[in-house]
Design an enzyme around this catalytic site. Structure first.
Site, PDB file in Angstrom:
ATOM      1  N   ALA A 206       0.837  -1.205   0.000  1.00 31.56           N
ATOM      2  CA  ALA A 206       0.000   0.000   0.000  1.00 31.56           C
ATOM      3  C   ALA A 206       0.872   1.254   0.000  1.00 31.56           C
ATOM      4  O   ALA A 206       0.603   2.212  -0.728  1.00 31.56           O
ATOM      5  CB  ALA A 206      -0.930  -0.004   1.211  1.00 31.56           C
ATOM      6  N   ASP A 207       1.917   1.249   0.812  1.00 34.13           N
ATOM      7  CA  ASP A 207       2.835   2.386   0.836  1.00 34.13           C
ATOM      8  C   ASP A 207       3.532   2.562  -0.509  1.00 34.13           C
ATOM      9  O   ASP A 207       3.663   3.684  -1.015  1.00 34.13           O
ATOM     10  CB  ASP A 207       3.893   2.182   1.917  1.00 34.13           C
ATOM     11  CG  ASP A 207       3.373   2.484   3.314  1.00 34.13           C
ATOM     12  OD1 ASP A 207       2.822   3.578   3.505  1.00 34.13           O
ATOM     13  OD2 ASP A 207       3.512   1.632   4.196  1.00 34.13           O
ATOM     14  N   ALA A 208       4.012   1.459  -1.080  1.00 30.68           N
ATOM     15  CA  ALA A 208       4.777   1.535  -2.322  1.00 30.68           C
ATOM     16  C   ALA A 208       3.908   2.022  -3.482  1.00 30.68           C
ATOM     17  O   ALA A 208       4.337   2.854  -4.283  1.00 30.68           O
ATOM     18  CB  ALA A 208       5.383   0.175  -2.649  1.00 30.68           C
TER      19      ALA A 208
END
Length: 407
Positions: free
Chosen positions: A169-171
């Site tokens: 999700a962050d990436a």
């Protein structure tokens, strides 16, 4: 040879992964990225991922903050806000992922900064959106993976939902913000207009599943996991990970007639790929698994390659690092860091013939460039000394705090 964003300045007030990763990519392309962080350093400096501590800089921070200069600044002080306002006046992009309301309290919200620099591209990253019922929920990676529906698209029925083994999700949010900045800068080059750009993790991870969710919303096909550990709810069998005699491999929906010859199972020869691939999903997976475990990965790969069937080995990180294609691509970059020594890390996912990405500097120590940045935007040495003495600006100490300590 300069990068494609040479001459652009980015003020990075973000923390953790999504924002810093997006800003790092802008720096890789040549932008002057000034990381504005607290006097004690950004939170990620003091949180080791996987227990991997560096000498003076945690590996997680090191991996997300190359090609940046560090300005250590107390934004809760009026003089600190004045510094960042002056910096924004001479910048092109401002990026933050504060909790809702924090940017306004610190005087770095969009309306305030737009009044200072109307051509500013202002990027705000949030977990669920700038407003709405979930605006105050924590935007943590695993929570977003769970909410996105993706965790129920792999694994076996009756087994726990499976998250990705990466901070996906962050990436994905970082890549989305990176794309958005480039598009907004293109618009500004054409019109002279800056603008507010908002990116949230929930939408980023949802739109990543464009095809899968459209199969559900348009095609009406339910999301149903099978009894076997099938790798994707919307692809016919066999499709997934299979144990071999010496490891693991993956096989991606081979023609059943060809598969029958490779694994020596004549009963598959007369089956219709699509019809049987769905109606016999668990049975086909199990039959394939029974045969694949009898041979080595290399032997099976040779047979699948000769037959033109999609298959591949399951790599460890060491296997990936040692792979000849990775070496040929130059996927990893190596550089010398003043405190961390020789650093080897993933490089750049893009190639430019005339304006290549490059590592110009490693991740900075807290406040390493405070004096340099302030001097460049017009502060005289006496003013800088005053701000340092007042605790508004932090600068690099010759004996910085050890890694893992926030103070």
């Amino acid at each position: 040879m300069s990068g494609v964003l040479d001459g652009f300045r980015v003020v990075d007030c973000s923390i953790a992964m999504a924002g810093p990763f997006a800003a790092q990519r802008l720096g890789d392309l040549g932008a002057d990225v000034v990381k504005v962080e607290p006097i004690t350093g950004e939170w990620q400096r003091h949180a080791s991922a996987g227990g991997a501590n560096g000498n003076r800089i945690n590996v997680s921070f090191l991996s997300l903050n190359r090609n940046k200069r560090s300005l250590a600044l107390n934004l809760k002080d009026d003089d600190g806000r004045a510094v960042v306002h002056r910096l924004v006046a001479e910048s092109d992009v401002f990026l933050q992922n504060y909790r809702p309301g924090v940017a306004a309290r610190l005087g770095v919200d969009y309306d305030t900064l737009r009044a200072i620099n109307p051509s500013l591209v202002y990027v705000s990253i949030s977990g669920y959106g700038e407003d709405g019922p979930y605006r105050d929920r924590p935007g943590q990676d695993l929570l977003l993976q769970a909410m996105s529906g993706a965790m129920l698209s792999t694994g076996a029925a009756g087994q726990p939902p499976q998250p990705a083994g990466q901070y996906i999700a962050d990436a994905v949010t970082a890549s989305t913000a990176f794309e958005a900045v480039l598009a907004a800068l293109l618009h500004r080059e054409r019109t002279g207009e800056g603008q507010l750009v908002t990116v949230n993790m929930l939408d980023a991870l949802t739109t990543l599943q464009m095809q899968e969710l459209s199969v559900f919303t348009v095609g009406g096909v339910p999301q149903e996991r099978s009894a076997q550990p099938h790798a994707h709810v919307y692809i016919r069998s066999p499709y997934g990970t299979f144990r071999t005699a010496d490891g693991w491999m993956v096989i991606a929906f081979p023609p059943l007639g060809v598969l029958s010859e490779i694994i020596d199972d004549p009963s598959l020869a007369g089956l219709d790929d699509e019809k049987a691939g769905w109606e016999m999903r668990d049975e086909l997976f199990a039959r394939t698994a029974e045969r694949i475990v009898t041979g080595t990965t290399a032997d099976w790969m040779a047979q699948f390659d000769r037959a033109g069937v999609w298959a591949g080995p399951v790599y460890s990180y060491q296997d990936l690092v040692d792979d000849p294609q990775i070496a040929h691509n130059g996927t990893f970059v190596e550089y010398d860091h003043p405190t961390e020594g020789r650093v080897k890390t993933p490089g750049f996912p893009y190639r430019f013939a005339k304006t290549p990405a490059s590592v110009r500097r490693g991740a900075p120590q807290t406040g390493e460039h405070s004096r340099e940045v302030l001097t460049a935007i017009g502060y005289d040495p006496a003013d800088v000394d005053r701000l340092v003495d007042a605790g508004v600006v932090g600068q690099l100490d010759d004996t910085p705090d050890p890694v893992g300590s926030p103070s």
